[in-house]
Design a protein around this motif. Structure first.
Motif, PDB file in Angstrom:
ATOM      1  N   GLN A   1      -4.654   1.682   3.852  1.00  0.00           N
ATOM      2  CA  GLN A   1      -3.609   1.718   4.883  1.00  0.00           C
ATOM      3  C   GLN A   1      -4.223   1.807   6.278  1.00  0.00           C
ATOM      4  OE1 GLN A   1      -1.554   5.153   3.237  1.00  0.00           O
ATOM      5  NE2 GLN A   1       0.230   3.882   2.658  1.00  0.00           N
ATOM      6  N   ALA A   2      -5.228   2.647   6.422  1.00  0.00           N
ATOM      7  CA  ALA A   2      -5.875   2.807   7.732  1.00  0.00           C
ATOM      8  C   ALA A   2      -6.528   1.493   8.172  1.00  0.00           C
ATOM      9  CB  ALA A   2      -6.931   3.920   7.657  1.00  0.00           C
TER      10      ALA A   2
ATOM     11  N   ASN B   1      -6.736   8.646  -6.478  1.00  0.00           N
ATOM     12  CA  ASN B   1      -6.611   7.265  -5.990  1.00  0.00           C
ATOM     13  C   ASN B   1      -5.828   7.185  -4.680  1.00  0.00           C
ATOM     14  OD1 ASN B   1      -8.041   5.917  -8.072  1.00  0.00           O
ATOM     15  ND2 ASN B   1      -6.268   6.181  -9.435  1.00  0.00           N
ATOM     16  N   GLN B   2      -5.039   8.215  -4.371  1.00  0.00           N
ATOM     17  CA  GLN B   2      -4.297   8.204  -3.109  1.00  0.00           C
ATOM     18  C   GLN B   2      -5.241   8.170  -1.905  1.00  0.00           C
ATOM     19  OE1 GLN B   2      -1.595  11.571  -3.298  1.00  0.00           O
ATOM     20  NE2 GLN B   2       0.083  10.271  -4.080  1.00  0.00           N
ATOM     21  N   SER B   3      -6.390   8.841  -2.055  1.00  0.00           N
ATOM     22  CA  SER B   3      -7.380   8.828  -0.980  1.00  0.00           C
ATOM     23  C   SER B   3      -7.855   7.403  -0.708  1.00  0.00           C
ATOM     24  CB  SER B   3      -8.574   9.722  -1.343  1.00  0.00           C
ATOM     25  OG  SER B   3      -9.573   9.665  -0.344  1.00  0.00           O
TER      26      SER B   3
ATOM     27  N   VAL C   1      -6.108   4.644  -1.344  1.00  0.00           N
ATOM     28  CA  VAL C   1      -4.985   3.908  -0.751  1.00  0.00           C
ATOM     29  C   VAL C   1      -4.869   4.227   0.742  1.00  0.00           C
ATOM     30  CG1 VAL C   1      -2.479   3.601  -0.772  1.00  0.00           C
ATOM     31  CG2 VAL C   1      -3.727   3.766  -2.935  1.00  0.00           C
ATOM     32  N   ARG C   2      -5.117   5.514   1.117  1.00  0.00           N
ATOM     33  CA  ARG C   2      -5.087   5.894   2.529  1.00  0.00           C
ATOM     34  C   ARG C   2      -6.107   5.084   3.344  1.00  0.00           C
ATOM     35  NH1 ARG C   2      -0.347   7.840   3.853  1.00  0.00           N
ATOM     36  NH2 ARG C   2       0.177   9.880   2.908  1.00  0.00           N
ATOM     37  N   ARG C   3      -7.257   4.892   2.752  1.00  0.00           N
ATOM     38  CA  ARG C   3      -8.295   4.107   3.443  1.00  0.00           C
ATOM     39  C   ARG C   3      -7.818   2.656   3.626  1.00  0.00           C
ATOM     40  NH1 ARG C   3     -13.767   4.846   0.256  1.00  0.00           N
ATOM     41  NH2 ARG C   3     -14.378   3.299   1.827  1.00  0.00           N
TER      42      ARG C   3
ATOM     43  N   PHE D   1       0.872   4.030  -3.003  1.00  0.00           N
ATOM     44  CA  PHE D   1       0.508   5.428  -2.735  1.00  0.00           C
ATOM     45  C   PHE D   1       1.339   6.385  -3.573  1.00  0.00           C
ATOM     46  CE2 PHE D   1       0.929   9.424  -0.390  1.00  0.00           C
ATOM     47  CZ  PHE D   1      -0.421   9.751  -0.185  1.00  0.00           C
ATOM     48  N   ASP D   2       2.636   6.065  -3.728  1.00  0.00           N
ATOM     49  CA  ASP D   2       3.534   6.954  -4.464  1.00  0.00           C
ATOM     50  C   ASP D   2       3.356   6.842  -5.984  1.00  0.00           C
ATOM     51  OD1 ASP D   2       4.625   7.832  -2.075  1.00  0.00           O
ATOM     52  OD2 ASP D   2       6.150   6.242  -2.056  1.00  0.00           O
TER      53      ASP D   2
ATOM     54  N   ALA E   1       0.836  -1.213   0.000  1.00  0.00           N
ATOM     55  CA  ALA E   1       0.000   0.000   0.000  1.00  0.00           C
ATOM     56  C   ALA E   1       0.865   1.254   0.000  1.00  0.00           C
ATOM     57  CB  ALA E   1      -0.931  -0.021   1.218  1.00  0.00           C
ATOM     58  N   ASP E   2       1.972   1.239   0.746  1.00  0.00           N
ATOM     59  CA  ASP E   2       2.878   2.399   0.772  1.00  0.00           C
ATOM     60  C   ASP E   2       3.497   2.648  -0.603  1.00  0.00           C
ATOM     61  OD1 ASP E   2       2.356   2.755   3.433  1.00  0.00           O
ATOM     62  OD2 ASP E   2       4.148   1.672   4.130  1.00  0.00           O
TER      63      ASP E   2
END
Length: 308
Positions: free
Chosen positions: A277-278, A269-271, A273-275, A262-263, A258-259
């Motif tokens: 990761q959380a 789509n980063q939003s 990926v944040r979900r 993100f990059d 996931a990290d």
């Protein structure tokens, strides 16, 4: 007179027979045979009575020792409580020549004695007395024995005001408590007879010894059950820890992916990926909490084992 095959074959001309009895229980017969005519004198009769008494005691003692041996073997070879209880009920009948033997154990949740095993199983009993209350001094003779923690020998149940007729033909009853080494009540061992005054003090002594054997058997069964339960818990603990270790690795790998992801994605789509990761981080926290509970449970189990 009628000539029996044995007498004819052995050319018996004179014979005397006597029942081998202890109290009212007949354990066998004794015959004195002569191959010649013989008049049995009073002295002969006295000798035969002495011999019959000694033989009856010997047979009774032999049966008692055999019963104890079979019970010991049963205790060693079985871990099933019901099998042990059925063996004890059977031996209670055999050593006392009773018409019915039964074991009742205490149900502490309801304060009752509950029928667990009886022998013979085809004997008619009143099912309503399969459970007897221990409140207010207890119901019937079994309740009295359980409440007072002492044996009771009743020669004539028709004259016993506290008697509760669970066995329709009963005339005499003998009941002893099942007490552990600390005096805690486990239940009662009870025998009944269709003959009044059938049981004596010797029967009471033997039934009390049998009750001690029953307590040993019940304690062994409970101990075996605890060992099996501990093994089951240990197995489940091992499986759980194996799964947790695998899950921990998978969650770690997922978080790394996931990290990296993100990059490489745009802002929209980063939003997402944040979900992801959380969610992974929350799962890791939950996993750590459950593992702490397992560790705490294992520590308690170790402490309890050291205290035993």
């Amino acid at each position: 007179s009628k000539v029996y095959p044995f007498a004819k074959r052995e050319q018996v001309q004179s014979a005397a027979g006597i029942l081998l009895k202890i109290g009212q229980e007949v354990v066998g017969t004794l015959f004195i045979n002569y191959r010649r005519p013989h008049d049995f004198s009073n002295e002969d009769r006295q000798i035969i009575e002495v011999l019959s008494s000694a033989a009856a005691i010997t047979i009774k003692n032999q049966r008692w020792l055999r019963a104890l041996s079979e019970i010991d073997r049963g205790i060693i070879t079985t871990s099933d409580q019901q099998q042990v209880l059925e063996l004890i009920a059977l031996k209670a009948v055999q050593i006392t020549a009773a018409d019915l033997g039964e074991i009742r154990l205490v149900d502490h949740s309801t304060e009752e004695l509950v029928m667990q095993s009886r022998y013979p199983k085809n004997v008619l009993i009143y099912e309503k007395w399969n459970r007897t209350s221990l409140k207010d001094g207890g119901e019937g003779i079994t309740g009295w024995v359980a409440t007072n923690r002492q044996s009771k020998l009743v020669g004539d149940v028709t004259k016993e005001p506290i008697y509760k007729r669970s066995f329709p033909d009963a005339q005499a009853e003998l009941c002893v408590p099942l007490l552990d080494s600390h005096g805690n009540l486990l239940g009662v061992l009870n025998v009944e007879s269709r003959t009044k005054h059938f049981f004596g003090e010797e029967d009471q002594r033997r039934l009390e010894n049998l009750a001690n054997q029953a307590v040993i058997a019940l304690k062994k069964v409970k101990s075996n059950e605890r060992v099996v339960a501990q093994k089951d818990v240990s197995t489940l603990d091992h499986i759980a820890r194996t799964i947790f270790h695998r899950l921990s690795n998978n969650l770690g790998d997922a978080l790394e992916i996931a990290d990296l992801l993100f990059d490489r994605v745009d802002g929209a789509n980063q939003s997402l990926v944040r979900r992801i990761q959380a969610g992974i981080l929350q799962m890791q926290e939950d996993q750590a909490q459950i593992k702490s509970w397992l560790d705490a449970a294992q520590l308690v189990d170790v402490q309890q084992s050291l205290l035993k």
